[in-house]
Design a protein around this motif. Structure first.
Motif, PDB file in Angstrom:
ATOM      1  N   TRP A   1       0.841  -1.196   0.000  1.00 56.36           N
ATOM      2  CA  TRP A   1       0.000   0.000   0.000  1.00 56.36           C
ATOM      3  C   TRP A   1       0.877   1.248   0.000  1.00 56.36           C
ATOM      4  O   TRP A   1       2.071   1.183   0.308  1.00 56.36           O
ATOM      5  N   ARG A   2       0.265   2.349  -0.354  1.00 58.52           N
ATOM      6  CA  ARG A   2       0.914   3.658  -0.284  1.00 58.52           C
ATOM      7  C   ARG A   2      -0.032   4.628   0.403  1.00 58.52           C
ATOM      8  O   ARG A   2      -1.239   4.552   0.223  1.00 58.52           O
ATOM      9  N   GLU A   3       0.535   5.542   1.189  1.00 59.48           N
ATOM     10  CA  GLU A   3      -0.273   6.541   1.877  1.00 59.48           C
ATOM     11  C   GLU A   3       0.503   7.860   1.926  1.00 59.48           C
ATOM     12  O   GLU A   3       1.673   7.886   2.315  1.00 59.48           O
ATOM     13  N   ARG A   4      -0.142   8.940   1.483  1.00 56.40           N
ATOM     14  CA  ARG A   4       0.502  10.253   1.534  1.00 56.40           C
ATOM     15  C   ARG A   4       0.015  10.984   2.785  1.00 56.40           C
ATOM     16  O   ARG A   4      -1.178  11.185   2.977  1.00 56.40           O
ATOM     17  N   LEU A   5       0.973  11.390   3.622  1.00 54.28           N
ATOM     18  CA  LEU A   5       0.671  12.055   4.880  1.00 54.28           C
ATOM     19  C   LEU A   5       1.145  13.503   4.846  1.00 54.28           C
ATOM     20  O   LEU A   5       2.106  13.838   4.139  1.00 54.28           O
ATOM     21  N   THR A   6       0.501  14.328   5.621  1.00 56.27           N
ATOM     22  CA  THR A   6       0.868  15.739   5.706  1.00 56.27           C
ATOM     23  C   THR A   6       2.169  15.914   6.476  1.00 56.27           C
ATOM     24  O   THR A   6       2.379  15.287   7.518  1.00 56.27           O
ATOM     25  N   GLY A   7       3.053  16.773   5.956  1.00 56.10           N
ATOM     26  CA  GLY A   7       4.278  17.127   6.662  1.00 56.10           C
ATOM     27  C   GLY A   7       5.501  16.359   6.196  1.00 56.10           C
ATOM     28  O   GLY A   7       5.416  15.387   5.446  1.00 56.10           O
ATOM     29  N   ALA A   8       6.667  16.846   6.645  1.00 61.26           N
ATOM     30  CA  ALA A   8       7.942  16.185   6.364  1.00 61.26           C
ATOM     31  C   ALA A   8       8.212  15.176   7.470  1.00 61.26           C
ATOM     32  O   ALA A   8       8.492  15.552   8.616  1.00 61.26           O
TER      33      ALA A   8
ATOM     34  N   VAL B   1       4.669  13.904  16.909  1.00 60.76           N
ATOM     35  CA  VAL B   1       4.852  12.469  16.683  1.00 60.76           C
ATOM     36  C   VAL B   1       3.613  11.976  15.949  1.00 60.76           C
ATOM     37  O   VAL B   1       2.484  12.310  16.326  1.00 60.76           O
ATOM     38  N   VAL B   2       3.820  11.182  14.913  1.00 62.48           N
ATOM     39  CA  VAL B   2       2.720  10.693  14.089  1.00 62.48           C
ATOM     40  C   VAL B   2       2.670   9.168  14.159  1.00 62.48           C
ATOM     41  O   VAL B   2       3.708   8.503  14.058  1.00 62.48           O
ATOM     42  N   ARG B   3       1.475   8.631  14.349  1.00 57.93           N
ATOM     43  CA  ARG B   3       1.265   7.177  14.301  1.00 57.93           C
ATOM     44  C   ARG B   3       0.366   6.859  13.126  1.00 57.93           C
ATOM     45  O   ARG B   3      -0.762   7.339  13.033  1.00 57.93           O
ATOM     46  N   LEU B   4       0.863   6.034  12.209  1.00 56.48           N
ATOM     47  CA  LEU B   4       0.095   5.589  11.050  1.00 56.48           C
ATOM     48  C   LEU B   4      -0.293   4.134  11.259  1.00 56.48           C
ATOM     49  O   LEU B   4       0.566   3.262  11.416  1.00 56.48           O
ATOM     50  N   GLY B   5      -1.599   3.853  11.279  1.00 58.11           N
ATOM     51  CA  GLY B   5      -2.059   2.472  11.413  1.00 58.11           C
ATOM     52  C   GLY B   5      -1.687   1.672  10.174  1.00 58.11           C
ATOM     53  O   GLY B   5      -2.040   2.054   9.061  1.00 58.11           O
ATOM     54  N   THR B   6      -0.991   0.570  10.356  1.00 59.49           N
ATOM     55  CA  THR B   6      -0.528  -0.203   9.209  1.00 59.49           C
ATOM     56  C   THR B   6      -1.635  -1.046   8.579  1.00 59.49           C
ATOM     57  O   THR B   6      -1.483  -1.515   7.444  1.00 59.49           O
ATOM     58  N   GLU B   7      -2.744  -1.241   9.287  1.00 52.83           N
ATOM     59  CA  GLU B   7      -3.851  -2.020   8.734  1.00 52.83           C
ATOM     60  C   GLU B   7      -4.931  -1.124   8.139  1.00 52.83           C
ATOM     61  O   GLU B   7      -5.391  -1.348   7.020  1.00 52.83           O
TER      62      GLU B   7
ATOM     63  N   ARG C   1      -4.673   2.409   8.088  1.00 52.50           N
ATOM     64  CA  ARG C   1      -4.082   3.686   7.646  1.00 52.50           C
ATOM     65  C   ARG C   1      -4.664   4.897   8.378  1.00 52.50           C
ATOM     66  O   ARG C   1      -4.659   6.012   7.857  1.00 52.50           O
ATOM     67  N   THR C   2      -5.182   4.694   9.571  1.00 48.63           N
ATOM     68  CA  THR C   2      -5.612   5.838  10.374  1.00 48.63           C
ATOM     69  C   THR C   2      -4.369   6.598  10.850  1.00 48.63           C
ATOM     70  O   THR C   2      -3.312   6.006  11.092  1.00 48.63           O
ATOM     71  N   VAL C   3      -4.527   7.905  10.979  1.00 46.13           N
ATOM     72  CA  VAL C   3      -3.390   8.756  11.337  1.00 46.13           C
ATOM     73  C   VAL C   3      -3.689   9.473  12.647  1.00 46.13           C
ATOM     74  O   VAL C   3      -4.742  10.082  12.812  1.00 46.13           O
ATOM     75  N   ARG C   4      -2.766   9.383  13.589  1.00 45.83           N
ATOM     76  CA  ARG C   4      -2.861  10.135  14.847  1.00 45.83           C
ATOM     77  C   ARG C   4      -1.623  11.009  14.939  1.00 45.83           C
ATOM     78  O   ARG C   4      -0.482  10.519  14.898  1.00 45.83           O
ATOM     79  N   ARG C   5      -1.840  12.317  15.064  1.00 41.77           N
ATOM     80  CA  ARG C   5      -0.750  13.279  15.151  1.00 41.77           C
ATOM     81  C   ARG C   5      -0.785  13.922  16.529  1.00 41.77           C
ATOM     82  O   ARG C   5      -1.777  14.539  16.911  1.00 41.77           O
ATOM     83  N   VAL C   6       0.316  13.788  17.286  1.00 46.26           N
ATOM     84  CA  VAL C   6       0.393  14.310  18.643  1.00 46.26           C
ATOM     85  C   VAL C   6       1.460  15.405  18.687  1.00 46.26           C
ATOM     86  O   VAL C   6       2.652  15.108  18.554  1.00 46.26           O
ATOM     87  N   PRO C   7       1.078  16.664  18.860  1.00 43.46           N
ATOM     88  CA  PRO C   7       2.055  17.755  18.903  1.00 43.46           C
ATOM     89  C   PRO C   7       2.940  17.686  20.145  1.00 43.46           C
ATOM     90  O   PRO C   7       2.496  17.256  21.214  1.00 43.46           O
ATOM     91  N   LEU C   8       4.188  18.121  20.004  1.00 42.79           N
ATOM     92  CA  LEU C   8       5.078  18.266  21.151  1.00 42.79           C
ATOM     93  C   LEU C   8       4.863  19.643  21.768  1.00 42.79           C
ATOM     94  O   LEU C   8       4.635  20.621  21.056  1.00 42.79           O
TER      95      LEU C   8
END
Length: 204
Positions: A24-31, A58-64, A66-73
């Motif tokens: 699979w491929r997934e395009r996520l926001t940010g560098a 910190v970003v968590r991408l679900g491998t199954e 593809r849900t994205v959780r972004r946690v700011p520092l």
């Protein structure tokens, strides 16, 4: 993994190691830059950098799914390095500030705590366990091995400095400590390699 030239997005690609086919491929926001997967393999943890190349989330991408959780520092980190332990990511920057970030799929998704280690330069963090306690281990530029209690967010112990001859204490790179057989192994600017009890930092 490839980031766009303007740093606005990153393309993450999963490849089958057996035959090289793209799963699979997934395009996520940010560098983004990868850290490692979570223990259950269900999430890929990445660090997100802002326009100044400071890690700000910190970003968590679900491998199954593809849900994205972004946690700011709370404070962006320069030259950040990280380690994953369960649903917690430990992020440390060049100034020695260590943050514990919850990235669990069902958790609150927040920075749980932050500790200033007092070390100007540190290695990549490594997690060690001793009995029912967990510690984040860091090598410092003056040869000390630092241990932070993961549950209490306090310094649990540190070894004596091991500076190079002539008082030099800076090295181009700081190798991360290695944990094996209940011991933590680290190197120092004086050329030594030493081992301590990974489960009892208070006695270092």
């Amino acid at each position: 993994m490839a980031s766009a030239a303007d740093g606005a997005s990153t393309l993450v690609t999963a490849v089958d190691p057996a035959d090289g086919t793209v799963r699979w491929r997934e395009r996520l926001t940010g560098a983004l830059s990868p850290v490692e997967t979570t223990a259950d393999g269900g999430g890929l943890v990445l660090l997100s950098a802002d326009a100044e190349q400071f890690v700000d989330a910190v970003v968590r991408l679900g491998t199954e799914d593809r849900t994205v959780r972004r946690v700011p520092l709370a404070t962006p980190a320069d030259q950040a390095q990280a380690a994953v332990d369960g649903d917690t990511v430990y992020v440390v920057g060049s100034g020695g500030s260590l943050a514990a970030v919850d990235v669990g799929a069902d958790g609150p998704g927040r920075e749980r705590w932050r500790l200033e280690t007092g070390a100007a330069r540190v290695s990549r963090p490594v997690v060690a366990r001793g009995g029912d306690r967990s510690f984040v281990l860091l090598s410092a530029s003056d040869g000390r091995l630092l241990a932070v209690d993961c549950a209490q967010a306090v310094m649990a112990g540190q070894s004596p400095p091991r500076r190079a001859a002539g008082g030099r204490s800076y090295v181009p790179a700081l190798p991360a400590p290695v944990v094996a057989g209940g011991r933590a192994f680290a190197s120092a600017p004086d050329g030594s390699v030493f081992a301590v009890d990974a489960g009892d930092p208070a006695r270092w």
